[in-house]
Motif scaffolding. Structure first.
Motif, PDB file in Angstrom:
ATOM      1  N   ALA A 129       0.155  11.201  -4.815  1.00 48.84           N
ATOM      2  CA  ALA A 129      -1.093  10.471  -4.541  1.00 48.84           C
ATOM      3  C   ALA A 129      -1.129   9.232  -5.440  1.00 48.84           C
ATOM      4  CB  ALA A 129      -2.277  11.374  -4.843  1.00 48.84           C
ATOM      5  N   PRO A 130      -1.887   8.203  -5.051  1.00 46.79           N
ATOM      6  CA  PRO A 130      -1.905   6.972  -5.856  1.00 46.79           C
ATOM      7  C   PRO A 130      -2.296   7.231  -7.306  1.00 46.79           C
ATOM      8  CG  PRO A 130      -3.595   6.925  -4.119  1.00 46.79           C
ATOM      9  CD  PRO A 130      -2.696   8.071  -3.835  1.00 46.79           C
ATOM     10  N   GLU A 131      -3.223   8.199  -7.507  1.00 41.41           N
ATOM     11  CA  GLU A 131      -3.706   8.428  -8.878  1.00 41.41           C
ATOM     12  C   GLU A 131      -2.637   9.061  -9.777  1.00 41.41           C
ATOM     13  OE1 GLU A 131      -5.074   9.641  -6.108  1.00 41.41           O
ATOM     14  OE2 GLU A 131      -5.607  11.768  -6.273  1.00 41.41           O
ATOM     15  N   ASP A 132      -1.558   9.544  -9.168  1.00 44.12           N
ATOM     16  CA  ASP A 132      -0.517  10.191  -9.974  1.00 44.12           C
ATOM     17  C   ASP A 132       0.696   9.288 -10.210  1.00 44.12           C
ATOM     18  OD1 ASP A 132      -2.122  12.459  -9.948  1.00 44.12           O
ATOM     19  OD2 ASP A 132      -1.229  13.184  -8.085  1.00 44.12           O
ATOM     20  N   ILE A 167       0.333   3.258 -11.703  1.00 40.83           N
ATOM     21  CA  ILE A 167       0.526   1.864 -11.333  1.00 40.83           C
ATOM     22  C   ILE A 167      -0.782   1.121 -11.573  1.00 40.83           C
ATOM     23  CG2 ILE A 167       2.336   2.046  -9.592  1.00 40.83           C
ATOM     24  CD1 ILE A 167       0.260   2.581  -7.554  1.00 40.83           C
ATOM     25  N   MET A 180      -9.553   7.736 -16.818  1.00 42.25           N
ATOM     26  CA  MET A 180      -8.816   8.566 -15.871  1.00 42.25           C
ATOM     27  C   MET A 180      -7.411   8.874 -16.393  1.00 42.25           C
ATOM     28  SD  MET A 180     -11.055   9.109 -13.690  1.00 42.25           S
ATOM     29  CE  MET A 180     -12.709   8.424 -13.663  1.00 42.25           C
ATOM     30  N   LEU A 208      -1.281   4.325  -1.220  1.00 40.69           N
ATOM     31  CA  LEU A 208      -2.519   4.254  -0.456  1.00 40.69           C
ATOM     32  C   LEU A 208      -2.279   4.471   1.032  1.00 40.69           C
ATOM     33  CD1 LEU A 208      -4.012   1.208  -2.364  1.00 40.69           C
ATOM     34  CD2 LEU A 208      -4.915   3.531  -2.400  1.00 40.69           C
ATOM     35  N   ARG A 209      -1.021   4.342   1.444  1.00 36.99           N
ATOM     36  CA  ARG A 209      -0.648   4.650   2.817  1.00 36.99           C
ATOM     37  C   ARG A 209       0.625   5.471   2.800  1.00 36.99           C
ATOM     38  NH1 ARG A 209      -3.807   1.770   6.299  1.00 36.99           N
ATOM     39  NH2 ARG A 209      -4.427  -0.182   5.370  1.00 36.99           N
ATOM     40  N   ALA A 238       1.948   1.746  -3.464  1.00 38.36           N
ATOM     41  CA  ALA A 238       0.846   2.234  -4.294  1.00 38.36           C
ATOM     42  C   ALA A 238       0.454   3.666  -3.951  1.00 38.36           C
ATOM     43  CB  ALA A 238      -0.367   1.314  -4.127  1.00 38.36           C
ATOM     44  N   HIS A 250       0.823  -1.212   0.000  1.00 33.91           N
ATOM     45  CA  HIS A 250       0.000   0.000   0.000  1.00 33.91           C
ATOM     46  C   HIS A 250       0.859   1.264   0.000  1.00 33.91           C
ATOM     47  CE1 HIS A 250      -4.066  -1.880   1.407  1.00 33.91           C
ATOM     48  NE2 HIS A 250      -3.699  -2.248   0.210  1.00 33.91           N
TER      49      HIS A 250
END
Lengths: 265, 281, 372
Positions: C69-72, C75, C100, C50-51, C48, C45
């Protein structure tokens, strides 16, 4: 043979008694409401069971009474607006409490339930005095804010119980797929929890629509609600118009409650 | 076809600052500002800053008619709780162990909860009134405007609240436990007494607390079905506020009652979980 | 491709991941293996996004992404729960990541169709996830994670919910897919079979700490420490003290002595050091006690190792009693209670000529002993 048949008879008697008690309990629960509805169709000038034929004259009376129609409108507006507020704040709290970890979390969440526990009379006078101080005028603003407080515990409990089963991996997946937190909320979280929110909205609507005790303190001359009108009429004398208005109230509340159940499942 | 949003309507710098704790703060803040503060403000309102003692209102509130109203509230609340629990237990027991139409019958228990209290009290008023359906057929039950009528009304109003927790706790009992008790030689009544009742105690306690809290604080029950002699504390608070317009005294009564109730709840919460009890509704 | 340096995560007082560093080369399939609660999911995480790590750095394609951030991060990720959006069709699920990532409608359609075919579900685009089987859902989940061509694919126990047969099938399929696309992959699992059968490199994690990072063969045959030796595969274990006798390393336990091979497995240890020995069951032979004397004419020998040399048989031969015989399908596992107190495990042919309670002799080659 005779032994078993006497046992069977004893158990039949016992079952019969049990059944009688049950019928009585259900009658006790449901007959009062049935009477209110039934006697609204009387042709006489007081609420009576219409043995001699059904009449709609008290409903005609109702739709020509602008004050009562006004009360219906007020109840609708207040229930809708306050339920929206309750859903917004109740959901925020439910999401926060389910997902955040902090000390005294359990104790703090009891605050969300307090309006359900404190007697509505006390809530009513506390709110109207306080509203006078913070400049919330009686009538619509007081009713809407007040009802949002009275209904928020129901929203909180319902949404929280549904959120516990929400799979947070869905949000993680959305983030990794390239959506930021807002987009994730709109595309993933909102569609999945929206049935729970709709159910909560209608529960809040039902509670708001039927609330009397706190409401009697919050109304202003131009903005009375249906339960307040019913209570006032009860004090001045029994006329079948009360029954007609009550029946309308019952129909609205049952429809809203059924909608809530539909979305909850 | 679901609609998919591609771009955030809210700027990132803003969303990045909102955490779950903020959401808690938003919800709790709303209730605190518009509920906890108003209730606390009542304490201020109840104090006498004019001539005389600071606690003048409390002296009046703990004497005479108000003391009676407090006592009556708790007596009515207690009697209502006992009556309601008895009926609710029988009903819930039947629903769990004997009925094939649980869904329908349970819904019929819940339906009254969807209908405003005022209408249900109104129905009882009609039922017992001389011109009501019983009076129409020559039967008259002359209990209106007595303590009996008020307790009957309260029991009617809060019975569904009692059925649900008891039903849930009975439903959680494994039927094998009961079969085992019967197989071990206990009769039906003995099994109920020794196995079923102890296992459903949490439900009974939850139901009892909910009914007691709601019944003692009731305004409409005595207002519709009782007379001046049946006035409970909620009625006295409302009367003092709306008719005598004595805000100080009304506030003092409200504070006393709330403190008593909170003490009761705190004592309960020390032994059982209130949230779990309310979660049954 | 991926470089993780000193990654550390505290949950309050609790240390979940403790200073873990490793790297993954482009196109490699690397597995993070460890028991539940070892911190592997937290580690994944953090990679990724996420943490948030308490300390440390994550670099992707040479770029520091620790604070992204995960969206950037570009992966892809597959979850044990599949995490398919239940309110969207399979097609919409796969298109979501493409959307996205800025693919236009036409590109999306082509890419979705291509990946549906790649995961053998060309006709399932309009189904909802709940209409698919567990294996199909996991394939869609992979298609969704790969469709927008991420730099790295993270897999969080994607096969854990599946039954044994399906799991083996999916393993094969996943390996083929990964090789075909050449996508760099990091796979998290608690299942050693997953780890040993699929990976280029295995990273064993326990208690938040990296225990060993090596090829699957090396992990199995040369475990770096006691944890790896016991967590990956079964063994016969001896605890004793290392001594040198006639220039040959010997380990003395309370009851017996074991000759240890002269390979690098013992060279890290000093004389007099307390060590643990592990012998894999396929390196252990078990024969009826009487059979050892006449040079092994009976055909009860074990499956894996060649006939032991005379010297080795004499050196590492231990008497014991058969305690349990478990038929595992393609082989049989024999448990022997040794007179010296240890419990030995041996793999034999499917129907060994011995029974529970028999007196037997357990032998193994000194070269197959692992010293840690």
């Amino acid at each position: 043979m005779s032994v078993t048949s006497s046992i069977r008879r004893a158990s039949l008697v016992r079952q019969g008694t049990l059944l009688c008690i049950l019928v009585c309990i259900y009658a006790f629960l449901l007959v009062p409401v049935a009477i209110v509805i039934l006697t609204s169709f009387t042709g006489q000038s007081f609420p009576a069971v219409p043995y001699d034929g059904i009449s709609f004259q008290w409903y005609t009376e109702l739709i020509t009474d602008s004050q009562l129609l006004g009360a219906l409108v007020t109840s609708f507006v207040v229930a809708t607006a306050s339920s929206l507020l309750a859903v917004a704040f109740g959901t925020a709290a439910a999401v926060g409490f389910v997902r955040a970890e902090f000390p005294y979390k359990q104790q703090l969440s009891t605050i969300m339930l307090l309006p359900m526990i404190i007697s509505p009379v006390i809530t009513g006078i506390a709110l109207i005095r306080y509203f006078g101080m913070v400049d919330v005028s009686s009538g619509y603003p007081a009713l809407i804010v007040g009802h949002s407080i009275l209904t928020v515990p129901y929203v909180f409990l319902l949404v929280r119980s549904q959120l516990v089963t929400f799979d947070e991996d869905l949000e993680k997946a959305s983030r990794v797929l390239g959506a930021d937190s807002t987009v994730t909320f709109l595309n993933v979280t909102a569609p999945i929890i929206s049935p729970a929110l709709l159910a909560a909205f209608f529960v809040a609507f039902v509670v708001s629509f039927g609330e009397f005790t706190a409401t009697q303190f919050l109304i202003s001359p131009g903005s009375s609600t249906v339960p307040v009108e019913i209570y006032t009429m009860l004090r001045t004398g029994l006329t079948p118009t009360i029954n007609a208005l009550s029946t309308v109230l019952v129909v609205v509340m049952v429809v809203a409650a059924l909608l809530s159940r539909y979305f909850e499942n | 076809m679901s609609v998919v949003v591609e771009r955030s309507p809210v700027p990132r710098w803003l969303t990045e600052r909102i955490s779950n704790r903020h959401l808690v703060a938003i919800g709790v803040g709303w209730v605190t500002f518009f509920f906890v503060f108003p209730i606390l403000f009542l304490v201020v309102e109840s104090l006498n800053f004019g001539s005389g003692g600071l606690f003048d209102a409390y002296r009046r509130a703990t004497g005479g008619v108000y003391l009676n109203a407090f006592a009556r509230s708790f007596v009515y609340g207690f009697v209502t709780t006992v009556v309601t629990l008895a009926f609710a237990y029988v009903l819930a027991y039947y629903l769990v162990f004997a009925s094939d139409r649980v869904r329908l019958l349970l819904t019929l228990v819940v339906v009254p909860l969807w209908i405003a209290y005022i209408i249900r009290y109104f129905g009882l008023l009609l039922f017992f009134s001389p011109t009501g359906p019983l009076g129409q057929v020559g039967l008259e039950i002359d209990i209106l405007f007595t303590s009996t009528a008020v307790v009957v009304g309260l029991a009617n109003a809060y019975l569904p609240f009692a059925v649900l927790p008891i039903y849930n706790s009975l439903n959680a009992i494994h039927h094998e436990t009961i079969d085992a008790s019967r197989a071990l030689g206990a009769g039906q009544l003995r099994t109920i007494y020794e196995v079923v009742v102890p296992l459903s105690t949490p439900g009974i306690v939850a139901a009892g607390v909910i009914v007691f809290i709601l019944a003692t604080g009731s305004f409409l029950g005595p207002a519709v079905l009782g007379g001046p002699e049946q006035s409970m504390i909620a009625n006295e608070i409302a009367r003092t506020f709306l008719e005598a317009y004595n805000i100080q005294l009304a506030s003092a009564l409200a504070v006393i009652y709330t403190v008593l109730l909170v003490a009761f709840i705190a004592a309960f919460n020390a032994v059982f979980d209130l949230q779990e009890a309310l979660g049954n509704l | 491709m991926l470089e993780v340096t000193g990654l550390t995560k505290y949950y309050g007082e609790l240390l979940a991941v403790d200073d873990v560093s490793f790297h993954i080369d482009e196109g490699d399939f690397v597995t993070l293996l460890g028991p539940s609660g070892c911190g592997k999911t937290t580690l994944l995480h953090m990679i990724a996004g996420l943490r948030e790590p308490t300390e440390g750095q994550v670099k992707l394609r040479g770029e520091d992404v620790t604070d992204l951030a995960p969206e950037d991060r570009n992966i892809g990720m597959a979850f044990q729960s599949t995490a398919l959006f239940p309110h969207m069709t399979v097609r919409e699920n796969i298109a979501y990541g493409l959307r996205m990532h800025g693919y236009d409608a036409e590109e999306r359609d082509t890419q979705v169709q291509e990946f549906l075919e790649l995961v053998d579900l060309p006709d399932h685009g309009d189904h909802h996830p709940d209409e698919l089987s567990g294996g199909q859902q996991q394939r869609v989940s992979l298609a969704r994670a790969l469709a927008y061509e991420p730099d790295i694919l993270l897999l969080d126990e994607p096969l854990t919910g599946l039954d044994r047969v399906l799991r083996e099938e999916m393993r094969e399929w996943l390996m083929t897919l990964q090789r075909e696309l050449g996508v760099t992959s990091l796979y998290v699992t608690h299942d050693q079979e997953d780890a040993l059968s699929m990976s280029d490199k295995v990273i064993v994690l326990d208690d938040g700490q990296k225990q060993q990072a090596a090829s699957p063969e090396r992990i199995y045959e040369q475990p770096a420490n006691e944890f790896v030796a016991t967590f990956v595969g079964k063994s016969t274990r001896f605890d004793g003290t290392l001594r040198s006798v006639d220039d040959r390393p010997i380990v003395e336990t309370d009851e017996t002595r074991i000759v240890v091979g002269t390979n690098d497995r013992a060279t890290n240890h000093d004389d007099g050091e307390a060590v643990s020995l592990f012998v894999r069951p396929e390196d252990v032979d078990v024969e009826p006690a009487t059979a050892t004397a006449d040079g092994g004419t009976t055909t009860t020998a074990g499956a894996a190792s060649a006939a032991p040399t005379a010297a080795a048989t004499v050196e590492n031969a231990f008497p014991g009693t058969v305690e349990k015989i478990a038929n595992l399908g393609n082989r049989t596992e024999v448990t022997v209670a040794l007179e010296s107190g240890e419990t030995a495990l041996a793999n034999t042919a499917r129907f060994p000529n011995i029974a529970v309670g028999d007196e037997v002799t357990v032998t193994f080659d000194s070269e197959s002993v692992v010293v840690v």
